[in-house]
Design a protein around this motif. Structure first.
Motif, PDB file in Angstrom:
ATOM      1  N   PHE A  21       0.091 -15.740  -1.278  1.00  0.00           N
ATOM      2  CA  PHE A  21       0.277 -15.483   0.151  1.00  0.00           C
ATOM      3  C   PHE A  21       1.454 -14.545   0.427  1.00  0.00           C
ATOM      4  O   PHE A  21       1.389 -13.734   1.340  1.00  0.00           O
ATOM      5  CB  PHE A  21       0.407 -16.789   0.926  1.00  0.00           C
ATOM      6  N   LYS A  22       2.505 -14.632  -0.370  1.00  0.00           N
ATOM      7  CA  LYS A  22       3.628 -13.698  -0.194  1.00  0.00           C
ATOM      8  C   LYS A  22       3.198 -12.273  -0.511  1.00  0.00           C
ATOM      9  O   LYS A  22       3.584 -11.336   0.183  1.00  0.00           O
ATOM     10  CB  LYS A  22       4.812 -14.117  -1.058  1.00  0.00           C
ATOM     11  N   ARG A  23       2.396 -12.110  -1.563  1.00  0.00           N
ATOM     12  CA  ARG A  23       1.896 -10.776  -1.902  1.00  0.00           C
ATOM     13  C   ARG A  23       1.010 -10.213  -0.798  1.00  0.00           C
ATOM     14  O   ARG A  23       0.877  -9.001  -0.658  1.00  0.00           O
ATOM     15  CB  ARG A  23       1.129 -10.809  -3.218  1.00  0.00           C
ATOM     16  N   ALA A  24       0.409 -11.096  -0.021  1.00  0.00           N
ATOM     17  CA  ALA A  24      -0.440 -10.658   1.094  1.00  0.00           C
ATOM     18  C   ALA A  24       0.393 -10.411   2.359  1.00  0.00           C
ATOM     19  O   ALA A  24      -0.166 -10.140   3.416  1.00  0.00           O
ATOM     20  CB  ALA A  24      -1.517 -11.701   1.372  1.00  0.00           C
ATOM     21  N   ASP A 108      -8.948 -14.754  -4.175  1.00  0.00           N
ATOM     22  CA  ASP A 108      -9.476 -13.836  -3.162  1.00  0.00           C
ATOM     23  C   ASP A 108     -10.282 -14.574  -2.099  1.00  0.00           C
ATOM     24  O   ASP A 108     -10.251 -14.226  -0.924  1.00  0.00           O
ATOM     25  CB  ASP A 108     -10.270 -12.695  -3.796  1.00  0.00           C
ATOM     26  N   GLN A 109     -10.994 -15.624  -2.482  1.00  0.00           N
ATOM     27  CA  GLN A 109     -11.750 -16.420  -1.507  1.00  0.00           C
ATOM     28  C   GLN A 109     -10.794 -17.176  -0.578  1.00  0.00           C
ATOM     29  O   GLN A 109     -10.993 -17.219   0.640  1.00  0.00           O
ATOM     30  CB  GLN A 109     -12.675 -17.404  -2.216  1.00  0.00           C
ATOM     31  N   LEU A 110      -9.746 -17.760  -1.149  1.00  0.00           N
ATOM     32  CA  LEU A 110      -8.759 -18.465  -0.345  1.00  0.00           C
ATOM     33  C   LEU A 110      -8.070 -17.510   0.626  1.00  0.00           C
ATOM     34  O   LEU A 110      -7.945 -17.799   1.812  1.00  0.00           O
ATOM     35  CB  LEU A 110      -7.729 -19.137  -1.249  1.00  0.00           C
ATOM     36  N   LEU A 111      -7.674 -16.363   0.130  1.00  0.00           N
ATOM     37  CA  LEU A 111      -6.991 -15.382   0.966  1.00  0.00           C
ATOM     38  C   LEU A 111      -7.903 -14.879   2.085  1.00  0.00           C
ATOM     39  O   LEU A 111      -7.482 -14.760   3.230  1.00  0.00           O
ATOM     40  CB  LEU A 111      -6.493 -14.225   0.108  1.00  0.00           C
ATOM     41  N   ALA A 112      -9.173 -14.622   1.772  1.00  0.00           N
ATOM     42  CA  ALA A 112     -10.119 -14.168   2.793  1.00  0.00           C
ATOM     43  C   ALA A 112     -10.314 -15.232   3.872  1.00  0.00           C
ATOM     44  O   ALA A 112     -10.385 -14.912   5.065  1.00  0.00           O
ATOM     45  CB  ALA A 112     -11.460 -13.812   2.147  1.00  0.00           C
ATOM     46  N   THR A 113     -10.375 -16.490   3.474  1.00  0.00           N
ATOM     47  CA  THR A 113     -10.529 -17.587   4.430  1.00  0.00           C
ATOM     48  C   THR A 113      -9.320 -17.662   5.360  1.00  0.00           C
ATOM     49  O   THR A 113      -9.461 -17.768   6.584  1.00  0.00           O
ATOM     50  CB  THR A 113     -10.716 -18.929   3.693  1.00  0.00           C
TER      51      THR A 113
END
Length: 140
Positions: A21-24, A108-113
């Motif tokens: 999440f920090k990278r995002a 990637d699925q978690l981040l997209a959600t």
């Protein structure tokens, strides 16, 4: 910058999630159980909560119920990320969470959600006009 609250008692998983999440580009708050998560929630008002279910002191189910019962934060999007969910668990349908993801979940699925929930923003979870993805009709 979006603020994310992670309620996760496994230190290794919490570190990986924090890094993702920090990278995002998100600010990440971490809590090792539901009690600590509620304290951080009251102080920081995160944009999204990601919670495990199996945690000490207060589990994820109790955390979700406490969040939904507090009018100040009840509209906060919540994602369950857990390996403790059993098929057919009746609590899953009535938990008023926005998404349920099972561990191991691809980052990637978690981040997209989470990003989808950030776009939707705070929303109701008990009305017919809810914008919650979990309550939207599924088209076949």
């Amino acid at each position: 910058m979006p603020v994310m609250l992670i309620a996760e008692d496994d230190e290794d998983i919490a570190l990986v999630l924090t890094r993702v999440f920090k990278r995002a580009g998100m600010t990440v708050l971490r809590a090792a159980d539901g009690v600590a998560a509620l304290e951080l929630l009251a102080e920081n008002r995160p944009d999204v909560i990601v919670t495990d279910l199996g945690m000490p002191r207060m589990d994820g189910w109790e955390l979700i119920a406490a969040v939904r019962a507090d009018p100040e934060v009840a509209r906060t999007p919540i994602v369950i990320l857990s390996g403790h969910l059993r098929p057919g668990d009746p609590r899953a349908g009535s938990a008023q969470c926005c998404a349920i993801l099972l561990k191991p979940c691809p980052n990637d699925q978690l981040l997209a959600t989470v990003q989808e929930l950030l776009e939707i923003g705070p929303h109701d979870h008990d009305s017919s006009d809810s914008r919650c993805p979990a309550e939207m009709p599924v088209s076949v």
